[in-house]
Design an enzyme around this catalytic site. Structure first.
Site, PDB file in Angstrom:
ATOM      1  N   LYS A   9       0.749  -1.318  -0.320  1.00  7.87           N
ATOM      2  CA  LYS A   9       0.202   0.031   0.262  1.00  7.87           C
ATOM      3  C   LYS A   9       1.071   1.060  -0.197  1.00  7.87           C
ATOM      4  CE  LYS A   9      -4.076  -2.586   1.864  1.00  7.87           C
ATOM      5  NZ  LYS A   9      -5.425  -1.791   3.205  1.00  7.87           N
ATOM      6  N   TYR A  49     -12.021  -2.586  -4.039  1.00 10.48           N
ATOM      7  CA  TYR A  49     -13.048  -3.397  -2.751  1.00 10.48           C
ATOM      8  C   TYR A  49     -14.773  -2.429  -2.839  1.00 10.48           C
ATOM      9  CZ  TYR A  49      -8.161  -2.376  -0.615  1.00 10.48           C
ATOM     10  OH  TYR A  49      -7.197  -2.743   0.001  1.00 10.48           O
ATOM     11  N   PHE A  57     -15.387   2.715   6.933  1.00  3.72           N
ATOM     12  CA  PHE A  57     -14.391   2.939   6.684  1.00  3.72           C
ATOM     13  C   PHE A  57     -14.081   3.133   4.926  1.00  3.72           C
ATOM     14  CE2 PHE A  57     -14.041  -1.825   7.791  1.00  3.72           C
ATOM     15  CZ  PHE A  57     -13.780  -2.500   6.311  1.00  3.72           C
ATOM     16  N   ARG A 102       3.048  -6.645   9.019  1.00  5.59           N
ATOM     17  CA  ARG A 102       2.006  -5.200   9.564  1.00  5.59           C
ATOM     18  C   ARG A 102       2.188  -4.805  10.932  1.00  5.59           C
ATOM     19  NH1 ARG A 102      -3.469  -7.415   6.924  1.00  5.59           N
ATOM     20  NH2 ARG A 102      -4.012  -6.509   5.985  1.00  5.59           N
ATOM     21  N   ASN A 112      -1.935  -0.223   6.664  1.00 11.68           N
ATOM     22  CA  ASN A 112      -1.819  -1.506   7.252  1.00 11.68           C
ATOM     23  C   ASN A 112      -0.743  -2.057   6.151  1.00 11.68           C
ATOM     24  OD1 ASN A 112      -3.912  -1.764   5.514  1.00 11.68           O
ATOM     25  ND2 ASN A 112      -4.873  -3.325   6.592  1.00 11.68           N
ATOM     26  N   HIS A 115      -1.946  -5.495   1.697  1.00 10.52           N
ATOM     27  CA  HIS A 115      -3.355  -5.677   1.331  1.00 10.52           C
ATOM     28  C   HIS A 115      -3.272  -7.547   0.629  1.00 10.52           C
ATOM     29  CE1 HIS A 115      -7.372  -7.341  -0.033  1.00 10.52           C
ATOM     30  NE2 HIS A 115      -6.812  -7.894  -1.196  1.00 10.52           N
ATOM     31  N   GLU A 126      -8.927 -11.257  -8.269  1.00 10.76           N
ATOM     32  CA  GLU A 126      -8.561  -9.664  -7.520  1.00 10.76           C
ATOM     33  C   GLU A 126      -7.080  -9.642  -8.379  1.00 10.76           C
ATOM     34  OE1 GLU A 126      -8.873  -9.122  -2.633  1.00 10.76           O
ATOM     35  OE2 GLU A 126      -7.020 -10.084  -3.477  1.00 10.76           O
TER      36      GLU A 126
HETATM   37  P1  CMP Z   1      -6.882  -4.806   3.441  1.00  7.06           P
HETATM   38  O1  CMP Z   1      -6.605  -5.519   4.084  1.00  7.06           O
HETATM   39  O2  CMP Z   1      -7.095  -4.446   2.779  1.00  7.06           O
HETATM   40  O3  CMP Z   1      -9.213  -4.567   3.599  1.00  7.06           O
HETATM   41  C1  CMP Z   1      -9.593  -3.738   3.828  1.00  7.06           C
HETATM   42  C2  CMP Z   1      -8.984  -2.727   4.738  1.00  7.06           C
HETATM   43  O4  CMP Z   1      -9.861  -1.933   4.436  1.00  7.06           O
HETATM   44  C3  CMP Z   1      -8.078  -2.881   5.591  1.00  7.06           C
HETATM   45  O5  CMP Z   1      -7.139  -3.637   5.304  1.00  7.06           O
HETATM   46  C4  CMP Z   1      -7.565  -2.373   6.110  1.00  7.06           C
HETATM   47  O6  CMP Z   1      -6.669  -1.489   6.122  1.00  7.06           O
HETATM   48  C5  CMP Z   1      -9.526  -0.997   6.186  1.00  7.06           C
HETATM   49  N1  CMP Z   1      -9.806  -1.144   7.469  1.00  7.06           N
HETATM   50  C6  CMP Z   1     -10.198   0.182   7.974  1.00  7.06           C
HETATM   51  N2  CMP Z   1     -10.670   0.388   9.071  1.00  7.06           N
HETATM   52  C7  CMP Z   1     -11.032  -1.702   8.775  1.00  7.06           C
HETATM   53  C8  CMP Z   1     -12.095  -2.222  10.069  1.00  7.06           C
HETATM   54  N3  CMP Z   1     -12.742  -1.448  11.334  1.00  7.06           N
HETATM   55  N4  CMP Z   1     -11.559  -3.980   9.526  1.00  7.06           N
HETATM   56  C9  CMP Z   1     -11.389  -4.590   8.414  1.00  7.06           C
HETATM   57  N5  CMP Z   1     -10.840  -3.335   7.403  1.00  7.06           N
HETATM   58  C10 CMP Z   1     -10.463  -1.889   8.196  1.00  7.06           C
END
Ligand code: CMP
Length: 137
Positions: A9, A49, A57, A102, A112, A115, A126
Site C-alpha cells: 500500500k 474494494y 471506513f 504489519r 496497514n 493487502h 483480484e
Molecule cells: P485490507 O486487507 O486491504 O482490506 C480492507 C481494508 O480496509 C483493510 O485492509 C484496512 O486497511 C481497512 N480498514 C479500515 N478499517 C477497517 C475495519 N474496521 N475493519 C477492516 N478493515 C478496515
C-alpha cells in the site's frame, strides 16, 4: 500451484520498504509471478474494494489507496493465500504478531502496509482485476 494477490500500500511504498516486503515473500518460499507499480484511480480503488462499499471506513480506505502508488504482485506457491496472510499479520497492526509485515511496517488499520486476498476464490478475481493471463508467468 496456488496463486494469491498482494498489494503493497501507499504507506509502505512511501517508506521505501518495497524490497524488504518482497524479500519476505521470497524467503517464505513464495514466487513472484508478476509485479508492477501503479497509481490507482478513485474508480479503480472503489471497484477493487466494492465488497466494503457499505462499511463506514470505505471512503477513508479509497482515499488512502489513491494517496500514492502501490505495488501489486501475484505470489505463487503451495498454500500461497494462507502463507501470505500469515506473513502479513492481523489487519490492525496493533494486533499483528511480532515479526509480521504489519507489525514491522504498518502504523494503523488504515495505513496497514499490505493487502492480501482472503480466499482462493477472491484471489482469482483480484488477480484478474490487475493482470492479463499472459503477464503471469
Ligand atoms: P485490507 O486487507 O486491504 O482490506 C480492507 C481494508 O480496509 C483493510 O485492509 C484496512 O486497511 C481497512 N480498514 C479500515 N478499517 C477497517 C475495519 N474496521 N475493519 C477492516 N478493515 C478496515
Amino acid at each position: 500451484m496456488e496463486q494469491t494477490l498482494s498489494i503493497i500500500k501507499p504507506d509502505a511504498v512511501a517508506k521505501n520498504v518495497v524490497g524488504k516486503i518482497l524479500s519476505r515473500f521470497e524467503e517464505a518460499g513464495l514466487r513472484i509471478a508478476v509485479t508492477k507499480k501503479i497509481q490507482l484511480s478513485q474508480a479503480d480503488a472503489e471497484a477493487f474494494y466494492a465488497v466494503h462499499s457499505e462499511r463506514p471506513f470505505f471512503g477513508d480506505l479509497v482515499e488512502f489507496m489513491i494517496s500514492g502508488p502501490v505495488i501489486v504482485t501475484v505470489l505463487e506457491g503451495e498454500d500461497a493465500m494462507a502463507k501470505n496472510r500469515d506473513l502479513m499479520g492481523a489487519t490492525n497492526p496493533k494486533e499483528a504478531a511480532a515479526g509480521t509485515i504489519r507489525a514491522d511496517f504498518a502504523e494503523s488499520i488504515d495505513a496497514n502496509a499490505v493487502h492480501g486476498s482472503d480466499s482462493v476464490e477472491n484471489a482469482t478475481d483480484e488477480i484478474n482485476f490487475f493482470f492479463a493471463q499472459r503477464e503471469i508467468c
